[in-house]
Design an enzyme around this catalytic site. Structure first.
Site, PDB file in Angstrom:
ATOM      1  N   GLY A 177      -8.015   9.734  22.818  1.00  0.00           N
ATOM      2  CA  GLY A 177      -6.591   9.911  23.044  1.00  0.00           C
ATOM      3  C   GLY A 177      -6.291  10.801  24.241  1.00  0.00           C
ATOM      4  CG  ASP A 192      -5.363  -2.180  32.537  1.00  0.00           C
ATOM      5  OD1 ASP A 192      -5.337  -3.362  32.168  1.00  0.00           O
ATOM      6  OD2 ASP A 192      -4.418  -1.626  33.127  1.00  0.00           O
ATOM      7  CG  ASP A 237     -21.929   5.511   3.985  1.00  0.00           C
ATOM      8  OD1 ASP A 237     -21.688   6.456   4.757  1.00  0.00           O
ATOM      9  OD2 ASP A 237     -23.034   5.358   3.416  1.00  0.00           O
ATOM     10  CG  HIS A 289     -16.088   0.468   4.613  1.00  0.00           C
ATOM     11  ND1 HIS A 289     -17.221   1.218   4.368  1.00  0.00           N
ATOM     12  CD2 HIS A 289     -15.117   0.984   3.807  1.00  0.00           C
ATOM     13  CE1 HIS A 289     -16.956   2.129   3.459  1.00  0.00           C
ATOM     14  NE2 HIS A 289     -15.690   2.010   3.099  1.00  0.00           N
TER      15      HIS A 289
END
Length: 437
Positions: free
Chosen positions: A379, A306, A411, A407
């Site tokens: 996180g 940021d 996989d 995807h």
């Protein structure tokens, strides 16, 4: 960062023009910087009006959707006027600056004149006595009088912003051209008049608010908007889990104390991802076509940061060949200069977003930017109770992490195994040390 040198060819003159005092005023145009770029944002000026420049001196820094580019001078001369201000969008083929140069430098820049002559906005007029620049077809300004003023669009815009009649401003440029410096000097010398104008508009300004205002996207935010639009075609597959980093934090504390280091948790995570990418190289690959991918040996890991100008993802380097200490040095350098980070032409092969460092968010679903196939979001670290081997409750340091993959090419089993490998390395840091070079 790219360093771009303007390239020109001689194709305009059959005979050299006779110019006053062997000097010529020319526009320094923004040349094509490649990759289909039609306009760039002006990020930084390295020169000002009145500066003397030589060939290869830095003129300015511009930013496209793909990279930050340093523009260097093709001429020796004196800067007369800047054609824009920081934050302006400059189109390819338009002037960056106007400068005074010698006729010898002018001949070398023949293509500049040819391009200018063909431009609907800028024309180079050459006669036997002098050389001047004018805008065509609206090269002169008539405002409140019948006097025509030679000036640039940027100066006309400045006059409009200051509510000044250009015809009343003394022009000091070549052949009576009105320069930005002339307008600013006039404003400085007539601040009392300007104050009266501001007072007259006081009520209007006081009642102004942001509601309904159109704000143009600039800098990294503009680049992000374009990238996110491209990401809409990607079928994102996400996997979220948590990793117990209690042992890692304990070892990190010992290393920092013993070696007077300040290794961050992020540096260890970056290295763990690089080690895991060796086992699962498809997550480090890039989309090539709808039915093929391009394998990549280097782990050019990027870290989302940021900055004052928006979100940017600088590349740390080939983390497969870097130690944790070297990764930390790069992270420290980026943090120290976070507001000066330039978009690099080197694209990350894998990206990490450390959203938890902001103190909010246990999980974030990261969004891929083509042609990357995978990335992760870290996180907020938490201290939570967990059961030990004998069912005892242990205070543990828990790190939530979310992975995203394309995807079409990755996989679920591959993504899950990659996560398990990263989890093993971070939960048992001694195993990570075995894989360090």
């Amino acid at each position: 960062m790219q360093i771009y040198h303007h390239q020109w060819t001689k194709s305009h003159f059959s005979t050299a023009p006779a110019l006053q005092n062997d000097k010529a005023v020319i526009p320094f145009l923004l040349a094509d910087i490649g990759e289909g770029i039609h306009e760039v944002e002006l990020i930084k000026w390295n020169v000002q009006a009145g500066d003397t420049v030589e060939q290869f001196d830095l003129i300015c820094q511009v930013q496209s959707d793909k990279a930050t580019v340093d523009i260097t001078s093709r001429f020796d001369g004196t800067i007369l006027e800047l054609a824009g201000k920081v934050g302006d969008m400059i189109q390819v083929g338009k002037p960056l600056v106007f400068l005074e140069t010698s006729t010898g430098s002018l001949v070398d820049a023949a293509e500049t004149l040819e391009t200018s002559a063909n431009s609907p906005h800028t024309t180079m007029m050459i006669d036997e006595e002098t050389t001047t620049i004018s805008e065509s077809p609206n090269d002169s300004v008539t405002q409140g009088s019948t006097v025509k003023i030679q000036t640039s669009p940027a100066v006309r815009k400045l006059c409009k912003e200051k509510a000044i009649d250009p015809s009343v401003i003394p022009a000091t440029g070549p052949q009576g051209r009105l320069l930005k410096a002339d307008v600013l000097a006039f404003v400085d010398g007539n601040r009392s008049l300007m104050s009266e104008k501001k007072l007259a508009l006081g009520d209007e300004v006081a009642s102004h608010n942001m509601a309904g205002e159109i704000v143009e996207l600039r800098g990294y935010t503009r680049a992000m908007a374009k990238a996110m639009t491209q990401s809409l075609e990607i079928p994102h597959m996400c996997l979220g889990d948590e990793i117990d980093v209690t042992q890692l934090l304990a070892m990190r504390k010992e290393i920092n104390s013993a070696m007077s280091k300040n290794l961050s948790l992020l540096a260890f995570i970056v290295k763990a991802c690089s080690i895991a990418l060796k086992d699962f190289p498809v997550l480090n690959a890039a989309k090539n076509t709808e039915s093929s991918i391009r394998m990549q040996s280097q782990h050019q890991i990027g870290v989302a940061m940021d900055t004052a100008r928006g979100l940017v993802v600088p590349v740390l380097g080939d983390c497969a060949t870097m130690s944790i200490a070297e990764i930390q040095e790069k992270l420290d350098s980026l943090k120290e200069n976070r507001n000066e980070i330039a978009l690099d032409s080197t694209r990350p092969t894998f990206t990490l977003s450390n959203i938890g460092a902001l103190g909010a968010g246990l999980s974030l679903q990261p969004v891929l930017v083509p042609p990357q196939l995978a990335m992760g979001a870290i996180g907020r670290l938490q201290r939570l109770p967990r059961f030990g081997r004998n069912d005892e409750v242990i205070a543990s340091s828990i790190l939530p992490i979310t992975w995203t993959a394309d995807h079409r090419y990755v996989d679920g089993a591959q993504l899950a195994r990659f996560h398990v490998r990263v989890q093993e390395l971070l939960s048992n840091p001694f195993e990570m040390m075995v894989h360090m070079k």
